[in-house]
Write a protein that holds these residues in place. Structure first.
Motif, PDB file in Angstrom:
ATOM      1  N   TRP A 290       3.420  -6.628  11.614  1.00 15.68           N
ATOM      2  CA  TRP A 290       4.194  -7.047  10.453  1.00 15.68           C
ATOM      3  C   TRP A 290       5.277  -6.038  10.079  1.00 15.68           C
ATOM      4  O   TRP A 290       6.363  -6.405   9.643  1.00 15.68           O
ATOM      5  N   LEU A 291       4.946  -4.766  10.222  1.00 14.74           N
ATOM      6  CA  LEU A 291       5.880  -3.717   9.799  1.00 14.74           C
ATOM      7  C   LEU A 291       6.854  -3.327  10.906  1.00 14.74           C
ATOM      8  O   LEU A 291       7.722  -2.470  10.678  1.00 14.74           O
TER       9      LEU A 291
ATOM     10  N   LYS B 265       8.851   6.396  11.621  1.00  8.95           N
ATOM     11  CA  LYS B 265       7.917   7.432  12.055  1.00  8.95           C
ATOM     12  C   LYS B 265       6.857   7.704  10.985  1.00  8.95           C
ATOM     13  O   LYS B 265       5.688   7.948  11.298  1.00  8.95           O
ATOM     14  N   VAL B 266       7.272   7.666   9.704  1.00 10.60           N
ATOM     15  CA  VAL B 266       6.314   7.868   8.613  1.00 10.60           C
ATOM     16  C   VAL B 266       5.296   6.747   8.590  1.00 10.60           C
ATOM     17  O   VAL B 266       4.086   6.966   8.476  1.00 10.60           O
ATOM     18  N   LEU B 267       5.786   5.502   8.718  1.00 11.39           N
ATOM     19  CA  LEU B 267       4.866   4.363   8.748  1.00 11.39           C
ATOM     20  C   LEU B 267       3.918   4.465   9.933  1.00 11.39           C
ATOM     21  O   LEU B 267       2.730   4.131   9.825  1.00 11.39           O
ATOM     22  N   SER B 268       4.439   4.923  11.058  1.00 10.43           N
ATOM     23  CA  SER B 268       3.584   5.076  12.243  1.00 10.43           C
ATOM     24  C   SER B 268       2.461   6.067  11.989  1.00 10.43           C
ATOM     25  O   SER B 268       1.306   5.833  12.361  1.00 10.43           O
TER      26      SER B 268
ATOM     27  N   ASP C 130       1.589 -10.407   2.489  1.00 13.68           N
ATOM     28  CA  ASP C 130       0.526 -10.370   3.492  1.00 13.68           C
ATOM     29  C   ASP C 130       0.034  -8.941   3.714  1.00 13.68           C
ATOM     30  O   ASP C 130      -1.173  -8.691   3.843  1.00 13.68           O
ATOM     31  N   VAL C 131       0.970  -8.013   3.761  1.00 14.46           N
ATOM     32  CA  VAL C 131       0.602  -6.600   3.956  1.00 14.46           C
ATOM     33  C   VAL C 131      -0.242  -6.103   2.785  1.00 14.46           C
ATOM     34  O   VAL C 131      -1.280  -5.445   2.974  1.00 14.46           O
ATOM     35  N   MET C 132       0.181  -6.414   1.573  1.00 12.13           N
ATOM     36  CA  MET C 132      -0.548  -5.973   0.387  1.00 12.13           C
ATOM     37  C   MET C 132      -1.952  -6.559   0.357  1.00 12.13           C
ATOM     38  O   MET C 132      -2.932  -5.878   0.025  1.00 12.13           O
ATOM     39  N   THR C 133      -2.052  -7.845   0.717  1.00 12.65           N
ATOM     40  CA  THR C 133      -3.362  -8.503   0.708  1.00 12.65           C
ATOM     41  C   THR C 133      -4.286  -7.880   1.739  1.00 12.65           C
ATOM     42  O   THR C 133      -5.477  -7.617   1.471  1.00 12.65           O
ATOM     43  N   LEU C 134      -3.761  -7.637   2.929  1.00 14.39           N
ATOM     44  CA  LEU C 134      -4.595  -7.058   3.983  1.00 14.39           C
ATOM     45  C   LEU C 134      -5.049  -5.649   3.617  1.00 14.39           C
ATOM     46  O   LEU C 134      -6.207  -5.262   3.867  1.00 14.39           O
ATOM     47  N   LEU C 135      -4.153  -4.864   3.017  1.00 16.17           N
ATOM     48  CA  LEU C 135      -4.528  -3.496   2.621  1.00 16.17           C
ATOM     49  C   LEU C 135      -5.617  -3.489   1.554  1.00 16.17           C
ATOM     50  O   LEU C 135      -6.516  -2.640   1.572  1.00 16.17           O
ATOM     51  N   SER C 136      -5.562  -4.433   0.630  1.00 19.84           N
ATOM     52  CA  SER C 136      -6.506  -4.423  -0.489  1.00 19.84           C
ATOM     53  C   SER C 136      -7.838  -5.088  -0.149  1.00 19.84           C
ATOM     54  O   SER C 136      -8.876  -4.694  -0.676  1.00 19.84           O
TER      55      SER C 136
ATOM     56  N   THR D  69       5.490   0.876  -5.330  1.00 14.49           N
ATOM     57  CA  THR D  69       6.570   1.722  -5.843  1.00 14.49           C
ATOM     58  C   THR D  69       7.877   1.477  -5.081  1.00 14.49           C
ATOM     59  O   THR D  69       8.952   1.363  -5.678  1.00 14.49           O
ATOM     60  N   TYR D  70       7.779   1.439  -3.769  1.00 17.17           N
ATOM     61  CA  TYR D  70       8.973   1.258  -2.928  1.00 17.17           C
ATOM     62  C   TYR D  70       8.862  -0.099  -2.223  1.00 17.17           C
ATOM     63  O   TYR D  70       8.526  -0.176  -1.026  1.00 17.17           O
ATOM     64  N   ASP D  71       9.120  -1.171  -2.956  1.00 23.01           N
ATOM     65  CA  ASP D  71       8.929  -2.513  -2.388  1.00 23.01           C
ATOM     66  C   ASP D  71      10.072  -2.942  -1.477  1.00 23.01           C
ATOM     67  O   ASP D  71      10.041  -4.040  -0.895  1.00 23.01           O
ATOM     68  N   ASP D  72      11.081  -2.088  -1.327  1.00 24.06           N
ATOM     69  CA  ASP D  72      12.219  -2.448  -0.490  1.00 24.06           C
ATOM     70  C   ASP D  72      12.157  -1.838   0.902  1.00 24.06           C
ATOM     71  O   ASP D  72      13.095  -1.946   1.687  1.00 24.06           O
ATOM     72  N   VAL D  73      11.062  -1.180   1.228  1.00 18.91           N
ATOM     73  CA  VAL D  73      10.993  -0.484   2.517  1.00 18.91           C
ATOM     74  C   VAL D  73      10.553  -1.408   3.639  1.00 18.91           C
ATOM     75  O   VAL D  73      10.664  -1.055   4.816  1.00 18.91           O
ATOM     76  N   ILE D  74      10.010  -2.596   3.329  1.00 19.95           N
ATOM     77  CA  ILE D  74       9.592  -3.537   4.370  1.00 19.95           C
ATOM     78  C   ILE D  74      10.152  -4.910   4.045  1.00 19.95           C
ATOM     79  O   ILE D  74      10.675  -5.154   2.939  1.00 19.95           O
ATOM     80  N   ASP D  75      10.040  -5.794   5.004  1.00 20.78           N
ATOM     81  CA  ASP D  75      10.560  -7.148   4.866  1.00 20.78           C
ATOM     82  C   ASP D  75       9.837  -7.873   3.747  1.00 20.78           C
ATOM     83  O   ASP D  75       8.603  -7.949   3.752  1.00 20.78           O
TER      84      ASP D  75
END
Length: 1135
Positions: free
Chosen positions: A1121-1122, A1052-1055, A1094-1100, A1082-1088
């Protein structure tokens, strides 16, 4: 070593002790020797050399005021340093460091003394010249070396041999002619006279020593003077370079004419004077050039006149001030010497050169210069003109002219050139100078004139025998007392006991009073006028008859005059003197009317009819209110007189007209009005003792309650304060009506968010009325504070504690909260003293919780006010406040010593105490509410210490699930209650973000879908709809912090974050992407992990500030992805 001198007075007077801090000797001799010895070791390291220099500078600077203490040590210090300088092994850096040390010593002791210690034998000339020739005049780092070398060269010029003897054979080894020593020195002097740094001053000293040598003045004096005059003529004061050149040329000439012989220089003096006249230095904008011009002209004047000792001058055997003031007739006292002029050898007459008149004119102009240094230089030059005092009348133009004239008179007296017969002409001028003051714009000038007049008095005391000054001593002493009073006025302590003590001596009493009446009552500064009237009040017991029969009749016509300042001061003075006479009459059972004439009584009564308060109302209204107050306090026999109606009208009209006065004057006027109304009611509105005149009571109470509804804010303020100042007999049987009016104004205006100052004054008035009405548990609610109305009073005050009104001035509601805190303390103390049983536990609980909340908030002043009141109520024993929640725990947190030791203004001290209230259930909600605005504030120190104390508390309960759960529930309650309150919501989100970032709820993260996170997320979703960017940013940070919680709540937070990536505000989209990037770091264990890169690249890499149509596909890709469902665009339904 501290020296003290005690002078015991007669009659049991306390000792007058004068303490001065002086040094007994050069105590750092050993350390200085070590520092100088270390120069060869430290010169190569910049850090150590600077630290050594700085330490030496600190030592030397201690002797700035007593440099003579260095004299026994100067020689060995100089020799040690010169040994390093003369050594062929010393590198340039060591030589320059040595000269820097020499300069520091020279600066403290003075170059005139120190330069005499330099070795000046024939063998020293050539080495010093060679060393000087190797210097770079443009090197800004080594100017001390050049300065000291020039002084050393000046001393070597004193050798008694012709300089040509030092030249020997002028042919060098290469066959080229070597320059003569005389020419080398002259070239060096000329080159350094035109530089822009301090060596220029030393070069002028070199010129004065070098050009006065017999061999040099024959060959080079004329050429040097031609060069100087050419330099002066070809420069101007428009460029900084020319100013420096002019400065050097004028300095060298001034010193040359000081040290040179008159016979050698007289032939050149007319030419130099003519050059200076053409240059018109007196019109220069540079004060230093004007000073040097005056100095040179006065020395030219001395050159024109033949040196002789005036046979007619006044002489005195002793030059000791103590001996001069002593009236002892012992044989050791030397009588003044008045030589018989006829017995002296007659000096030949000679014609005074015409140029002297020009010199006099320039010196007199210099005495009027705007700069003190120029006037002082001119004054020292004027000692050659004994009739200067005849010209003193021309110094009535400006304060500068008066100042210069006083300096010149002081020099004349000090040198015996002012004969005692002229004292009758001079003393009146000095007396006038001692009280000289002129208005100049928004301030006054004249302090320099008064200081110079004191210098004249000092010089006269040294110059003349006591018998010569005896006829004038009383006048001068009285004027000095007036001078002292001017200083005290400036320092706001004119009514101090010392002034009254001086006035106890009959010689000074009337003089001080006359000075106040003549000079201070009509002063342009209202503060001085008010202080003067208070001084007259304090001086009245010293001369009551003089005040009643002379001063008061003198002031009464001024009180109705046309000059505004005189009228204002006179009215206040009449009020103060009358009240002082009344208090004096109480000691002798006399009334004021027995002490002053009937004419004065009638004049006092009629002042309000003769004075118009419209023009100058900001001054006249408080003055008239002050008169009403003092006459009422003095029990003037005006009861039932029509004048009372006039006074009441003036008070009421002033309250209604407060909105017409300036903001700076309104507070003073309201204070004066309230004081006048209280005194007037107390004296003239009692039908019997303790019983009000019912007609006036009904009129005034109804009138002021109606004023609480006025559209003018200041009229509301004045009406509220008027109700608060009414005496008890005026409140009796009207208490309920007054309470209702004040409470209604507080509640209605608070809802409207207006009339903040009126609410503040109404809250103050409630407490004042309660205190005056008193407490009676079973009394009538219309006459006293009782069981029936106490809850309403506390309800109004506690409601005012929640006034957070803001406008363009900031948190103006803090004024109301501060007044409410003070009123709560006053009312609580009153009730606890007389009827503690009417204080319910609920009321005390709400009061202490509100105070705790205010003591945890961000504004230092109001936090300190709340904290101090909290402690006073907690530790109060007489009376003791009942029903304080958790009193025992509070006493352990705040022991009795904290009432004096705890500084609530300091965040570093306050928050470590206040956060301990979080463990007390009754106080947790309000304390945390107050901490919210502190932790989430913007003041760095407040945020730091409040958050640190809060986190320390949270760390202490990490192992206590129940305590942490209770804290979380309280946190959610605050969030829920203030969801629409931006004052709390935004700081709350900032504080919550800090808590999440510091893992304060780590114990909750181990449980999936913890209820605290679920509830918090639901509340944050409500804020997401806001259009406030700062609130949205804070909310994004909280969402990112909530990602650490496990379970469905994480999805729900990610949403929510992914929805914000397509927010309508580009800045919010960019902020969300940036915060999510940091969150995943900081919390690299919250997603696959497979999609993390890929997520980090797209965000940046995505430009999230682009169009929504461009951004949305990238956002949807992140959703896939998430593993979060893609948000659906909801079309707006148009009706």
């Amino acid at each position: 070593m501290a020296l003290s001198d005690a002078d015991n007075g007669e009659g049991g007077e306390s000792d007058a002790i004068v303490t001065a801090c002086v040094l007994g000797g050069f105590s750092e001799s050993s350390e200085t020797r070590v520092l100088i010895s270390s120069l060869p070791e430290v010169h190569g390291d910049t850090v150590t050399s600077e630290s050594t220099t700085q330490r030496f500078l600190v030592i030397m600077n201690r002797y700035q005021e007593q440099p003579h203490l260095l004299d026994p040590h100067l020689e060995w210090m100089l020799n040690m340093i010169l040994d390093f300088i003369r050594s062929e092994k010393s590198p340039p850096s060591l030589v320059h460091l040595c000269f820097k040390f020499l300069y520091i010593i020279c600066k403290v002791r003075g170059y005139k003394i120190f330069m005499q210690l330099f070795p000046h034998e024939v063998a020293d000339v050539e080495p010093v010249l060679d060393l000087m020739s190797r210097q770079d005049p443009k090197d800004s780092e080594t100017w001390e070396t050049r300065y000291m070398l020039l002084l050393w060269l000046s001393m070597t010029c004193l050798i008694p041999f012709d300089l040509s003897r030092l030249d020997g054979h002028l042919e060098s080894e290469g066959g080229k002619a070597r320059e003569p020593t005389m020419d080398r020195i002259l070239a060096i002097a000329k080159s350094y006279l035109v530089v822009s740094d301090s060596p220029r001053d030393a070069a002028s000293v070199l010129v004065s020593k070098f050009m006065t040598r017999p061999d040099v003045k024959q060959k080079r004096l004329g050429d040097f003077l031609d060069w100087s005059l050419t330099t002066i003529s070809q420069t101007n004061d428009q460029s900084m370079r020319d100013i420096m050149v002019l400065d050097g040329a004028l300095q060298s000439l001034a010193k040359l004419f000081k040290h040179g012989k008159r016979d050698d220089l007289l032939q050149y003096a007319p030419t130099i004077l003519q050059c200076l006249e053409q240059k018109r230095l007196s019109e220069s904008s540079q004060a230093m050039l004007r000073k040097l011009g005056v100095k040179l002209i006065q020395r030219l004047g001395l050159t024109f006149l033949k040196p002789r000792l005036a046979a007619w001058r006044y002489q005195r055997g002793s030059r000791s001030l103590a001996a001069n003031l002593s009236m002892s007739q012992s044989a050791s006292t030397t009588d003044a010497v008045s030589p018989d002029v006829e017995a002296q050898e007659q000096e030949e007459d000679y014609d005074i050169p015409e140029e002297v008149e020009t010199v006099i004119e320039h010196l007199l102009v210099g005495l009027k210069d705007k700069e003190t240094i120029v006037r002082w230089s001119a004054a020292k030059g004027n000692v050659i003109f004994f009739d200067l005092c005849c010209c003193f009348s021309s110094f009535q133009e400006t304060d500068n002219a008066w100042h210069g004239g006083c300096l010149a008179l002081a020099e004349l007296g000090r040198r015996g050139l002012l004969l005692p017969s002229r004292l009758t002409d001079v003393v009146p001028l000095i007396i006038k100078s001692l009280t000289y003051e002129e208005k100049r714009g928004a301030c006054s000038v004249g302090s320099n004139v008064r200081d110079a007049a004191c210098y004249v008095c000092w010089s006269f005391a040294r110059a003349y025998e006591p018998k010569e000054l005896k006829p004038f001593v009383t006048q001068i002493a009285r004027s000095l007392i007036s001078f002292f009073m001017i200083i005290q006025c400036t320092e706001n302590v004119i009514s101090c006991l010392f002034v009254v003590y001086i006035a106890s001596f009959p010689e000074y009493t009337n003089a001080m009073i006359d000075h106040l009446v003549a000079m201070k009552i009509n002063h342009w500064d209202s503060v001085i006028r008010e202080l003067a009237t208070k001084a007259l009040h304090n001086l009245t017991p010293q001369a009551p008859d003089y005040m009643a029969t002379t001063v008061l009749p003198q002031l009464l016509p001024m009180a109705v005059g046309i000059d505004l300042h005189s009228r204002h001061g006179a009215i206040l003075a009449c009020a103060e003197i009358t009240h002082a006479l009344y208090k004096l009459g109480l000691q002798t059972n006399r009334t004021v009317v027995d002490m002053i004439s009937s004419e004065c009584v009638d004049a006092l009564k009629n002042i309000h009819q003769m004075v118009r308060v419209g023009f100058g109302g900001e001054l006249m209204r408080p003055a008239m209110c002050g008169l009403i107050e003092k006459l009422s306090l003095s029990k003037m026999p005006f009861k039932n007189d029509p004048v009372i109606t006039g006074w009441q009208w003036l008070i009421d009209d002033t309250i209604k007209s407060l909105h017409l006065v300036s903001s700076g004057a309104k507070d003073g006027i309201m204070v004066a009005v309230v004081s006048a109304l209280s005194a007037l009611c107390e004296e003239y509105y009692q039908a019997q003792a303790g019983q009000a005149d019912s007609q006036m009571q009904n009129v005034l109470v109804s009138q002021y309650i109606e004023g609480l509804k006025s559209p003018q804010m200041l009229t509301r303020c004045g009406s509220a304060l008027a109700l608060g100042c009414l005496p008890r007999f005026m409140i009796h049987s009207k208490l309920k009506q007054i309470f209702e009016g004040l409470q209604q104004m507080c509640s209605v205006s608070q809802k409207e968010g207006s009339f903040t100052e009126a609410r503040r004054d109404a809250v103050r008035a409630i407490a004042q009325v309660c205190v005056k009405a008193g407490v009676c548990a079973n009394g009538s609610p219309d006459s006293a504070l009782c069981l029936e109305n106490v809850a309403e009073v506390y309800g109004t005050l506690l409601e005012s504690m929640n006034d957070y009104t803001t406008d363009s001035r900031g948190d103006v509601g803090a004024w109301v909260r501060e007044a409410a805190m003070t009123s709560l303390m006053d009312v609580t103390t009153l009730v606890a003293s007389n009827a503690p049983e009417i204080l319910s536990p609920d009321v005390v609980n709400r009061m202490m919780c509100c105070l705790a909340q205010q003591a945890a908030e961000k504004i230092d002043r109001y936090r300190a006010h709340a904290g101090n009141i909290f402690l006073r109520l907690l530790h109060s024993t007489k009376p003791a406040v009942p029903h304080i929640p958790h009193q025992e725990e509070l006493l352990s947190i705040f022991p009795v010593e904290t009432t004096t030791s705890l500084n609530w203004n300091a965040p570093s001290q306050a928050f470590q105490y206040i956060t301990q209230l979080l463990r007390l259930p009754q106080y947790q909600y309000h304390t945390l509410l107050g901490l919210t605005v502190s932790v989430g504030g913007i003041t760095e120190s407040t945020v730091h210490f409040s958050s640190q104390s809060l986190f320390d508390y949270l760390k202490g309960i990490q192992d206590n699930n129940a305590a942490l759960a209770q804290f979380g529930d309280t946190l959610l309650s605050i969030f829920r209650d203030n969801l629409r309150n931006d004052r709390v919501t935004i700081p709350f989100l900032k504080m919550l973000n800090q808590m999440l970032a510091n893992s304060c709820f780590e114990i909750f993260t181990t449980e999936e879908n913890h209820q605290f996170c679920v509830d918090l997320l639901a509340l944050c979703k409500e804020l997401k709809k806001s259009k406030d960017i700062s609130k949205l940013r804070a909310c994004i940070a909280v969402f990112c912090g909530l990602i650490q919680f496990q379970g469905e709540v994480r999805k729900k937070v990610l949403s929510q974050l992914l929805m914000l990536l397509c927010h309508s505000f580009p800045v919010i989209r960019k902020t969300t992407a940036s915060q999510m990037y940091e969150m995943l770091l900081t919390y690299d264990d919250v997603i696959d992990p497979e999609v993390l890169d890929d997520v980090m690249t797209l965000l940046s890499d995505t430009n999230w500030e682009g169009d929504l149509a461009t951004v949305r596909p990238h956002r949807n890709q992140l959703c896939d992805w998430l593993g979060v469902p893609r948000p659906q665009v909801v079309a707006k339904v148009t009706i």
